[in-house]
Design a protein around this motif. Structure first.
Motif, PDB file in Angstrom:
ATOM      1  N   UNK A  91       0.828  -1.206   0.000  1.00  0.00           N
ATOM      2  CA  UNK A  91       0.000   0.000   0.000  1.00  0.00           C
ATOM      3  C   UNK A  91       0.867   1.262   0.000  1.00  0.00           C
ATOM      4  N   UNK A  92       0.559   2.158  -0.911  1.00  0.00           N
ATOM      5  CA  UNK A  92       1.218   3.472  -0.989  1.00  0.00           C
ATOM      6  C   UNK A  92       2.739   3.360  -1.039  1.00  0.00           C
ATOM      7  N   UNK A  93       3.250   2.245  -1.520  1.00  0.00           N
ATOM      8  CA  UNK A  93       4.697   2.025  -1.526  1.00  0.00           C
ATOM      9  C   UNK A  93       5.440   3.124  -2.273  1.00  0.00           C
ATOM     10  N   UNK A  94       4.856   3.594  -3.377  1.00  0.00           N
ATOM     11  CA  UNK A  94       5.486   4.638  -4.184  1.00  0.00           C
ATOM     12  C   UNK A  94       4.570   5.854  -4.342  1.00  0.00           C
ATOM     13  N   UNK A  95       3.671   6.050  -3.430  1.00  0.00           N
ATOM     14  CA  UNK A  95       2.729   7.164  -3.549  1.00  0.00           C
ATOM     15  C   UNK A  95       3.416   8.507  -3.319  1.00  0.00           C
ATOM     16  N   UNK A  96       2.880   9.517  -3.998  1.00  0.00           N
ATOM     17  CA  UNK A  96       3.310  10.908  -3.797  1.00  0.00           C
ATOM     18  C   UNK A  96       4.818  11.088  -3.962  1.00  0.00           C
ATOM     19  N   UNK A  97       5.354  10.483  -5.018  1.00  0.00           N
ATOM     20  CA  UNK A  97       6.750  10.718  -5.401  1.00  0.00           C
ATOM     21  C   UNK A  97       6.718  11.629  -6.625  1.00  0.00           C
ATOM     22  N   UNK A 113      -0.585  -3.396  -4.731  1.00  0.00           N
ATOM     23  CA  UNK A 113      -1.694  -2.769  -4.016  1.00  0.00           C
ATOM     24  C   UNK A 113      -2.327  -1.673  -4.865  1.00  0.00           C
ATOM     25  N   UNK A 114      -3.632  -1.507  -4.731  1.00  0.00           N
ATOM     26  CA  UNK A 114      -4.385  -0.593  -5.588  1.00  0.00           C
ATOM     27  C   UNK A 114      -3.826   0.825  -5.544  1.00  0.00           C
TER      28      UNK A 114
END
Length: 208
Positions: A91-97, A113-114
């Motif tokens: 989850x959110x592993x690469x979010x907001x990069x 993850x979605x």
């Protein structure tokens, strides 16, 4: 960051938004965690849980999952390769990069993850046909570029030397990679002579 031997638990988001960490070091006597390639890894679960600047995801087989929030908010991250052996992206592993434009995902990844890549407006996913990466990109309307399978494998040249071509056809050197037979260490020049000892994770083997 230095993690001493006595630390036995690091909770989710413990280093949330700590995006300027230069390096991560873990005491070699710590039974729960270790550092590799500037990443913090939960040893037993084989999960990458946090990163520092200029890290790469380890190639040596110690990571099978990218943990929740592992790279979240990493402004320094522009491109990344998820290597062979990794099976899950959390989850959110690469979010907001905000500067992430390219992520190459190997064929061993089975679950993404979605919201793994939420809030990345300029990212393109590179992966293989009929892969989890392709399915994910389609479901989230993320640009997808298909990679060809003929690269990323060992080859034998006319002089009897084995060499390894990476996922873009480049000659890979001085890294640990995986082929269909296991993990192998590549010599500095990218070539490996026959009849030598090589490292196939987690053991040394005689290669002929």
């Amino acid at each position: 960051i230095y993690i001493p031997w006595s630390v036995s638990e690091i909770q989710d988001k413990a280093f949330f938004r700590c995006n300027n960490i230069e390096s991560i070091e873990v005491d070699i006597l710590n039974p729960e965690y270790h550092s590799c390639c500037n990443c913090l890894v939960e040893t037993g679960e084989q999960t990458l849980i946090h990163t520092s600047k200029n890290c790469i995801i380890p190639y040596d087989g110690c990571v099978t999952a990218i943990g929740d929030y592992a790279f979240v908010g990493s402004e320094w991250l522009t491109e990344i390769y998820v290597p062979l052996g990794v099976e899950k992206i959390g989850d959110s592993a690469f979010s907001n990069c905000p500067n992430l434009t390219s992520i190459k995902i190997s064929g061993t990844v089975e679950k993404i993850a979605y919201n793994a890549f939420d809030w990345n407006n300029n990212v393109t996913i590179y992966g293989y046909n009929q892969s989890a990466a392709q399915d994910y990109a389609r479901s989230r309307s993320i640009p997808f570029v298909q990679l060809e399978y003929q690269n990323g494998q060992w080859n034998l040249d006319s002089d009897g030397l084995w060499y390894y071509l990476g996922i873009e056809g480049e000659l890979v050197s001085n890294v640990i990679v995986q082929d269909s037979k296991g993990w192998c260490f590549i010599e500095n020049d990218g070539y490996m002579e026959k009849d030598v000892w090589v490292f196939r994770f987690p053991n040394w083997n005689y290669y002929n």
